[in-house]
Design a protein around this motif. Structure first.
Motif, short mmCIF file in Angstrom:
data_model
loop_
_atom_site.label_atom_id
_atom_site.label_comp_id
_atom_site.label_asym_id
_atom_site.label_seq_id
_atom_site.Cartn_x
_atom_site.Cartn_y
_atom_site.Cartn_z
N GLN A 148 0.82 -1.21 0.00
CA GLN A 148 0.00 0.00 0.00
C GLN A 148 0.86 1.26 0.00
OE1 GLN A 148 -2.80 -0.39 3.22
NE2 GLN A 148 -3.55 -2.35 2.45
N LEU A 149 1.96 1.25 0.72
CA LEU A 149 2.86 2.40 0.76
C LEU A 149 3.50 2.64 -0.61
CD1 LEU A 149 4.18 4.61 2.49
CD2 LEU A 149 5.99 2.96 3.02
N ILE A 150 3.94 1.57 -1.26
CA ILE A 150 4.52 1.69 -2.60
C ILE A 150 3.49 2.31 -3.54
CG2 ILE A 150 5.25 0.38 -4.64
CD1 ILE A 150 6.63 -1.59 -2.69
N VAL A 151 2.26 1.82 -3.48
CA VAL A 151 1.20 2.34 -4.35
C VAL A 151 0.96 3.83 -4.09
CG1 VAL A 151 -1.28 2.20 -4.85
CG2 VAL A 151 0.09 0.11 -4.72
N GLN A 152 0.84 4.21 -2.82
CA GLN A 152 0.59 5.61 -2.49
C GLN A 152 1.75 6.51 -2.92
OE1 GLN A 152 -0.24 5.33 1.74
NE2 GLN A 152 -2.39 5.83 1.35
N LYS A 153 2.97 6.09 -2.67
CA LYS A 153 4.14 6.92 -2.96
C LYS A 153 4.44 7.04 -4.45
CE LYS A 153 5.19 8.13 1.19
NZ LYS A 153 5.05 9.51 1.61
N THR A 154 3.85 6.18 -5.27
CA THR A 154 4.09 6.25 -6.71
C THR A 154 2.88 6.81 -7.47
OG1 THR A 154 3.43 3.92 -6.98
CG2 THR A 154 5.80 4.39 -6.74
N GLY A 155 1.89 7.34 -6.71
CA GLY A 155 0.76 8.02 -7.36
C GLY A 155 -0.52 7.23 -7.43
N GLY A 156 -0.58 6.08 -6.80
CA GLY A 156 -1.79 5.29 -6.78
C GLY A 156 -2.70 5.67 -5.62
N GLU A 157 -3.70 4.84 -5.35
CA GLU A 157 -4.67 5.15 -4.31
C GLU A 157 -5.01 3.91 -3.49
OE1 GLU A 157 -9.09 7.21 -3.99
OE2 GLU A 157 -8.16 6.92 -5.95
N VAL A 158 -5.08 4.11 -2.19
CA VAL A 158 -5.47 3.06 -1.24
C VAL A 158 -6.70 3.55 -0.49
CG1 VAL A 158 -4.75 1.79 0.82
CG2 VAL A 158 -3.09 2.27 -0.98
N LYS A 159 -7.69 2.68 -0.37
CA LYS A 159 -8.92 3.02 0.34
C LYS A 159 -9.31 1.90 1.30
CE LYS A 159 -11.26 5.94 -3.02
NZ LYS A 159 -12.47 6.12 -3.80
N VAL A 160 -10.19 2.22 2.23
CA VAL A 160 -10.76 1.18 3.09
C VAL A 160 -11.54 0.25 2.18
CG1 VAL A 160 -12.38 0.68 4.95
CG2 VAL A 160 -10.88 2.68 5.10
N GLY A 161 -11.28 -1.05 2.31
CA GLY A 161 -11.93 -2.02 1.45
C GLY A 161 -13.39 -2.24 1.81
N GLU A 162 -14.17 -2.61 0.81
CA GLU A 162 -15.57 -2.95 1.05
C GLU A 162 -15.67 -4.20 1.90
OE1 GLU A 162 -18.04 -3.05 -2.43
OE2 GLU A 162 -17.02 -1.32 -3.29
N LYS A 163 -14.74 -5.11 1.69
CA LYS A 163 -14.70 -6.36 2.45
C LYS A 163 -13.30 -6.50 3.04
CE LYS A 163 -17.81 -8.63 -0.77
NZ LYS A 163 -17.93 -9.70 -1.77
N GLN A 164 -13.19 -6.40 4.34
CA GLN A 164 -11.89 -6.59 4.96
C GLN A 164 -11.53 -8.08 4.89
OE1 GLN A 164 -14.28 -4.48 6.59
NE2 GLN A 164 -13.20 -2.86 5.50
N GLU A 165 -10.24 -8.34 4.84
CA GLU A 165 -9.79 -9.72 4.72
C GLU A 165 -8.85 -10.06 5.87
OE1 GLU A 165 -9.96 -10.50 -0.01
OE2 GLU A 165 -8.24 -9.34 0.67
N PHE A 166 -9.29 -10.99 6.67
CA PHE A 166 -8.50 -11.45 7.83
C PHE A 166 -8.53 -12.97 7.87
CE2 PHE A 166 -9.99 -7.21 8.92
CZ PHE A 166 -8.81 -6.61 9.30
N GLY A 167 -7.38 -13.56 8.18
CA GLY A 167 -7.30 -15.01 8.27
C GLY A 167 -6.93 -15.65 6.95
N ARG A 168 -7.23 -16.95 6.83
CA ARG A 168 -6.88 -17.71 5.63
C ARG A 168 -7.78 -17.29 4.47
NH1 ARG A 168 -2.18 -19.70 5.86
NH2 ARG A 168 -2.65 -21.49 4.60
N MET A 169 -7.16 -17.08 3.31
CA MET A 169 -7.89 -16.66 2.12
C MET A 169 -7.24 -17.31 0.91
SD MET A 169 -10.29 -14.29 0.94
CE MET A 169 -10.49 -13.53 2.52
N GLU A 170 -8.06 -17.72 -0.03
CA GLU A 170 -7.54 -18.29 -1.26
C GLU A 170 -7.28 -17.18 -2.26
OE1 GLU A 170 -10.01 -20.60 -4.26
OE2 GLU A 170 -8.82 -22.21 -3.33
N ILE A 171 -6.13 -17.25 -2.92
CA ILE A 171 -5.82 -16.31 -4.00
C ILE A 171 -5.60 -17.11 -5.28
CG2 ILE A 171 -4.82 -14.64 -2.41
CD1 ILE A 171 -2.05 -15.40 -3.63
#
Length: 106
Positions: free
Chosen positions: A18-41
């Motif tokens: 998120q820091l890389i994205v912000q510092k290079t001109g991108g945008e970070v926002k609070v997600g609609e769905k927070q993700e905690f724990g095990r998740m499949e990618i």
């Protein structure tokens, strides 16, 4: 020692992405769905971050974030997404910037 000829890369993990994205001109926002724990990618594009994994390969990872990168500067490519659709891996090969939204050590 002169920095000429040295190769630098930056690898951000979780909030580091998120820091890389912000510092290079991108945008970070609070997600609609927070993700905690095990998740499949799922891998969307073959890249160095995933070694020999192919497009469509899946893996379970440990997530712990409520914010997410939603806008990326030019040159960034999405490499993987979570089951919920959040971007979980990006890279900018030209600038040697890489990031994971999850904790690979989990």
């Amino acid at each position: 020692m002169s920095p000429i000829g040295l190769v630098f890369a930056m690898f951000g993990i979780c909030y580091g992405l998120q820091l890389i994205v912000q510092k290079t001109g991108g945008e970070v926002k609070v997600g609609e769905k927070q993700e905690f724990g095990r998740m499949e990618i799922e891998v969307e594009k073959a890249c160095r971050l995933f070694g020999n994994r192919k497009v469509g390969d899946r893996q379970n990872v440990g997530m712990s974030h409520g914010e997410e990168a939603v806008k990326f500067p030019e040159g960034f490519e999405v490499m993987a997404r979570s089951k919920q659709g959040s971007i979980t891996a990006v890279e900018n090969r030209e600038k040697r910037l890489y990031g994971l939204q999850y904790q690979p050590e989990v």
